[in-house]
Design a protein around this motif. Structure first.
Motif, PDB file in Angstrom:
ATOM      1  N   PRO A  30       0.914  -1.271   0.140  1.00 29.83           N
ATOM      2  CA  PRO A  30       0.078  -0.019   0.002  1.00 29.83           C
ATOM      3  C   PRO A  30       0.876   1.294  -0.030  1.00 29.83           C
ATOM      4  CG  PRO A  30      -0.848  -1.655   1.553  1.00 29.83           C
ATOM      5  CD  PRO A  30       0.536  -2.108   1.121  1.00 29.83           C
ATOM      6  N   LEU A  31       0.246   2.279  -0.251  1.00 29.88           N
ATOM      7  CA  LEU A  31       0.912   3.504  -0.724  1.00 29.88           C
ATOM      8  C   LEU A  31       1.790   3.889   0.531  1.00 29.88           C
ATOM      9  CD1 LEU A  31       1.256   6.164  -2.334  1.00 29.88           C
ATOM     10  CD2 LEU A  31      -0.859   7.290  -1.471  1.00 29.88           C
ATOM     11  N   VAL A  32       1.217   3.797   1.670  1.00 27.02           N
ATOM     12  CA  VAL A  32       1.990   4.461   2.871  1.00 27.02           C
ATOM     13  C   VAL A  32       3.506   3.716   2.973  1.00 27.02           C
ATOM     14  CG1 VAL A  32       1.005   2.509   4.443  1.00 27.02           C
ATOM     15  CG2 VAL A  32       1.652   4.935   5.276  1.00 27.02           C
ATOM     16  N   TYR A  33       3.749   2.440   2.669  1.00 27.97           N
ATOM     17  CA  TYR A  33       4.889   1.973   2.856  1.00 27.97           C
ATOM     18  C   TYR A  33       5.731   2.608   1.832  1.00 27.97           C
ATOM     19  CZ  TYR A  33       2.623  -1.526   5.625  1.00 27.97           C
ATOM     20  OH  TYR A  33       1.947  -2.408   6.319  1.00 27.97           O
ATOM     21  N   HIS A  34       5.418   3.136   0.754  1.00 27.19           N
ATOM     22  CA  HIS A  34       6.467   3.789  -0.194  1.00 27.19           C
ATOM     23  C   HIS A  34       6.978   5.142   0.424  1.00 27.19           C
ATOM     24  CE1 HIS A  34       5.503   1.003  -3.321  1.00 27.19           C
ATOM     25  NE2 HIS A  34       4.287   1.030  -2.776  1.00 27.19           N
ATOM     26  N   LEU A  35       6.300   5.448   1.504  1.00 29.51           N
ATOM     27  CA  LEU A  35       6.856   7.016   2.324  1.00 29.51           C
ATOM     28  C   LEU A  35       7.473   6.431   3.554  1.00 29.51           C
ATOM     29  CD1 LEU A  35       3.341   9.069   2.482  1.00 29.51           C
ATOM     30  CD2 LEU A  35       5.151   8.984   0.661  1.00 29.51           C
ATOM     31  N   MET A  36       7.836   5.076   3.774  1.00 29.87           N
ATOM     32  CA  MET A  36       8.253   4.918   5.175  1.00 29.87           C
ATOM     33  C   MET A  36       9.844   4.392   4.813  1.00 29.87           C
ATOM     34  SD  MET A  36       5.492   2.406   7.021  1.00 29.87           S
ATOM     35  CE  MET A  36       4.210   3.075   7.905  1.00 29.87           C
ATOM     36  N   ARG A  41       8.849   0.819   8.897  1.00 32.47           N
ATOM     37  CA  ARG A  41       7.992  -0.263   8.352  1.00 32.47           C
ATOM     38  C   ARG A  41       7.931  -1.177   9.329  1.00 32.47           C
ATOM     39  NH1 ARG A  41      11.037  -0.080   2.537  1.00 32.47           N
ATOM     40  NH2 ARG A  41       9.858   1.526   1.646  1.00 32.47           N
ATOM     41  N   ASP A  42       9.295  -1.293  10.158  1.00 34.02           N
ATOM     42  CA  ASP A  42       9.343  -2.236  11.198  1.00 34.02           C
ATOM     43  C   ASP A  42       8.322  -2.032  12.331  1.00 34.02           C
ATOM     44  OD1 ASP A  42      11.416  -3.410  10.024  1.00 34.02           O
ATOM     45  OD2 ASP A  42      12.936  -2.655  11.097  1.00 34.02           O
ATOM     46  N   LEU A  43       8.294  -0.553  12.624  1.00 31.45           N
ATOM     47  CA  LEU A  43       7.286  -0.271  13.685  1.00 31.45           C
ATOM     48  C   LEU A  43       5.932  -0.468  13.306  1.00 31.45           C
ATOM     49  CD1 LEU A  43       7.986   3.573  14.878  1.00 31.45           C
ATOM     50  CD2 LEU A  43       7.842   1.376  16.151  1.00 31.45           C
ATOM     51  N   PHE A  44       5.633  -0.420  11.793  1.00 34.67           N
ATOM     52  CA  PHE A  44       4.297  -0.726  11.425  1.00 34.67           C
ATOM     53  C   PHE A  44       4.268  -2.334  11.670  1.00 34.67           C
ATOM     54  CE2 PHE A  44       0.821   1.068   8.298  1.00 34.67           C
ATOM     55  CZ  PHE A  44       0.029   0.876   9.326  1.00 34.67           C
ATOM     56  N   ALA A  45       4.974  -3.050  11.207  1.00 31.83           N
ATOM     57  CA  ALA A  45       4.619  -4.591  11.386  1.00 31.83           C
ATOM     58  C   ALA A  45       4.261  -4.576  12.734  1.00 31.83           C
ATOM     59  CB  ALA A  45       5.827  -5.132  10.788  1.00 31.83           C
ATOM     60  N   TYR A  89      -4.485   3.275  13.090  1.00 33.52           N
ATOM     61  CA  TYR A  89      -3.909   2.983  11.516  1.00 33.52           C
ATOM     62  C   TYR A  89      -4.036   4.175  10.914  1.00 33.52           C
ATOM     63  CZ  TYR A  89      -4.337   1.093   7.152  1.00 33.52           C
ATOM     64  OH  TYR A  89      -4.120   0.665   5.768  1.00 33.52           O
ATOM     65  N   SER A  90      -5.315   4.728  10.706  1.00 36.78           N
ATOM     66  CA  SER A  90      -5.514   5.910   9.906  1.00 36.78           C
ATOM     67  C   SER A  90      -4.513   7.180  10.470  1.00 36.78           C
ATOM     68  CB  SER A  90      -6.926   6.088   9.626  1.00 36.78           C
ATOM     69  OG  SER A  90      -7.758   6.489  10.883  1.00 36.78           O
ATOM     70  N   SER A  91      -4.470   7.166  11.685  1.00 36.42           N
ATOM     71  CA  SER A  91      -3.503   8.406  11.985  1.00 36.42           C
ATOM     72  C   SER A  91      -2.245   8.041  11.648  1.00 36.42           C
ATOM     73  CB  SER A  91      -3.679   8.461  13.733  1.00 36.42           C
ATOM     74  OG  SER A  91      -4.896   8.426  14.158  1.00 36.42           O
ATOM     75  N   ILE A  92      -1.565   6.736  11.587  1.00 37.96           N
ATOM     76  CA  ILE A  92      -0.308   6.564  11.136  1.00 37.96           C
ATOM     77  C   ILE A  92      -0.092   6.953   9.477  1.00 37.96           C
ATOM     78  CG2 ILE A  92       1.256   4.841  10.387  1.00 37.96           C
ATOM     79  CD1 ILE A  92       0.254   3.411  13.351  1.00 37.96           C
ATOM     80  N   ASN A  93      -1.251   6.477   9.073  1.00 32.25           N
ATOM     81  CA  ASN A  93      -1.364   6.764   7.548  1.00 32.25           C
ATOM     82  C   ASN A  93      -1.271   8.235   7.194  1.00 32.25           C
ATOM     83  OD1 ASN A  93      -1.713   4.447   5.347  1.00 32.25           O
ATOM     84  ND2 ASN A  93      -2.104   3.918   7.480  1.00 32.25           N
ATOM     85  N   TRP A 122       1.438   5.116  19.799  1.00 25.60           N
ATOM     86  CA  TRP A 122       2.008   4.971  18.746  1.00 25.60           C
ATOM     87  C   TRP A 122       2.622   6.117  17.907  1.00 25.60           C
ATOM     88  CZ3 TRP A 122       4.136   0.622  16.883  1.00 25.60           C
ATOM     89  CH2 TRP A 122       3.824  -0.580  17.561  1.00 25.60           C
ATOM     90  N   MET A 123       1.666   7.434  18.037  1.00 25.31           N
ATOM     91  CA  MET A 123       2.217   8.579  17.641  1.00 25.31           C
ATOM     92  C   MET A 123       3.475   8.974  18.009  1.00 25.31           C
ATOM     93  SD  MET A 123      -0.618   9.167  15.475  1.00 25.31           S
ATOM     94  CE  MET A 123      -0.394   7.511  15.334  1.00 25.31           C
ATOM     95  N   ASP A 124       3.692   8.762  19.378  1.00 25.71           N
ATOM     96  CA  ASP A 124       5.005   9.132  19.901  1.00 25.71           C
ATOM     97  C   ASP A 124       6.117   8.198  19.320  1.00 25.71           C
ATOM     98  OD1 ASP A 124       3.678  10.532  21.620  1.00 25.71           O
ATOM     99  OD2 ASP A 124       3.805   9.518  23.530  1.00 25.71           O
ATOM    100  N   ARG A 125       5.834   6.824  19.124  1.00 23.92           N
ATOM    101  CA  ARG A 125       6.808   5.906  18.499  1.00 23.92           C
ATOM    102  C   ARG A 125       7.131   6.582  17.213  1.00 23.92           C
ATOM    103  NH1 ARG A 125       6.223  -0.192  20.289  1.00 23.92           N
ATOM    104  NH2 ARG A 125       8.433  -0.004  19.400  1.00 23.92           N
ATOM    105  N   PHE A 126       6.187   6.891  16.608  1.00 29.13           N
ATOM    106  CA  PHE A 126       6.307   7.380  15.005  1.00 29.13           C
ATOM    107  C   PHE A 126       6.882   8.777  15.046  1.00 29.13           C
ATOM    108  CE2 PHE A 126       3.858   3.950  13.521  1.00 29.13           C
ATOM    109  CZ  PHE A 126       4.454   3.331  12.383  1.00 29.13           C
TER     110      PHE A 126
END
Ligand SMILES: C[S@@+](CC[C@H](N)C(=O)[O-])C[C@H]1O[C@@H](n2cnc3c(N)ncnc32)[C@H](O)[C@@H]1O
Length: 253
Positions: A30-36, A41-45, A89-93, A122-126
């Motif tokens: 998905p698009l979001v991974y192309h920005l990561m 990506r590891d965090l999202f997993a 999820y949507s907040s990460i995207n 998760w917002m903090d971790r990102f």
């Protein structure tokens, strides 16, 4: 050498949340991974693993997230409000496209203290603190709208409604947020298809509220996968692949 990152493994999962990956011709991240970067990506997993372990499954999926990410980046959108963040999820995207591309801000409102705390972690971790504010409140309350506006720095250009899915509450959200929205801005509503009327069957949930509110207020709206478009089990037949539907209203007066 590390192999290139890919979410294709999700195709082999039979978990209900990975239905998008299982659609026959879907063969890309998905698009979001192309920005990561790799760390993100590891965090999202990890986010997927942790939310699965805790059974926090309730996120929207790549079709909706990608529409919004493309819209934000293509239009230099800087002020976004989301009603309903659940596990983030949507907040990460959205946080990623705002931080990485437009430099904009997201205020996200949810009535659940527990889910807000979880999303905040998760917002903090990102490292999204300059770009995302998590607010615990009823998304139809003026106080929440005041807090959101104070953080994003003015009238929202986009409001995403993905909260209670209840008819009466959606009417209240529309009443409140149309007044707060920038002229020519957009309200997007997830779960606006006929299939999603099941969330409030007597009154028709989001779809029912849209019909009523737009008739009363003389507004037009459009629903991706509205009307008779096929729900759930036949995503492959759809072009906007999310059978729960996505509605859009433009503030044109
Ligand atoms: C479908 S989930 C949101 C999913 C999220 N947008 C995502 O894609 O990751 C709906 C959320 O709306 C929240 N909600 C329900 N009623 C609400 C209300 N009255 N005000 C604010 N949030 C509400 C729930 O607590 C839940 O977390």
């Amino acid at each position: 050498m590390t192999p290139p990152f890919s979410t294709k493994a999700y195709k082999d999962s039979d978990h209900r949340r990975f239905w998008w990956w299982r659609i026959g011709d879907v063969d890309h991240d998905p698009l979001v991974y192309h920005l990561m970067d790799q760390h993100q990506r590891d965090l999202f997993a990890e986010w997927y693993r942790d939310t699965e372990a805790k059974n926090f499954i309730g996120e929207c999926t790549p079709p909706l997230a990608s529409v919004l990410m493309g819209f934000i980046s293509g239009n230099a959108v800087k002020r976004v409000v989301q009603l309903g963040h659940y596990a983030g999820y949507s907040s990460i995207n959205l946080g990623l496209v705002l931080k990485k591309i437009t430099g904009g801000k997201l205020a996200t409102i949810d009535i659940s203290d527990r889910m807000s705390k979880y999303t905040q972690e998760w917002m903090d971790r990102f490292e999204f603190s300059d770009h995302v504010k998590v607010i615990t409140a009823d998304s139809a309350s003026a106080e929440a709208a005041d807090q959101a506006e104070a953080f994003i720095g003015g009238e929202p250009e986009i409001v995403l409604i993905d909260s209670s899915h209840k008819y009466e509450h959606t009417l209240k959200e529309l009443d409140l947020w149309i007044g707060r929205l920038k002229k020519n801005g957009f309200i997007f509503l997830h779960d606006a298809s006929n299939a999603a009327r099941e969330y409030d069957p007597e009154k028709g949930a989001v779809a029912g509220a849209l019909e009523k509110w737009c008739a009363d207020n003389e507004y037009k709206y459009f629903v991706f996968n509205g009307g008779d478009a096929t729900p759930g089990s036949t995503h492959a037949q759809l072009v906007h692949r999310d059978g729960r539907g996505l509605a859009v209203i433009q503030k044109c007066k």
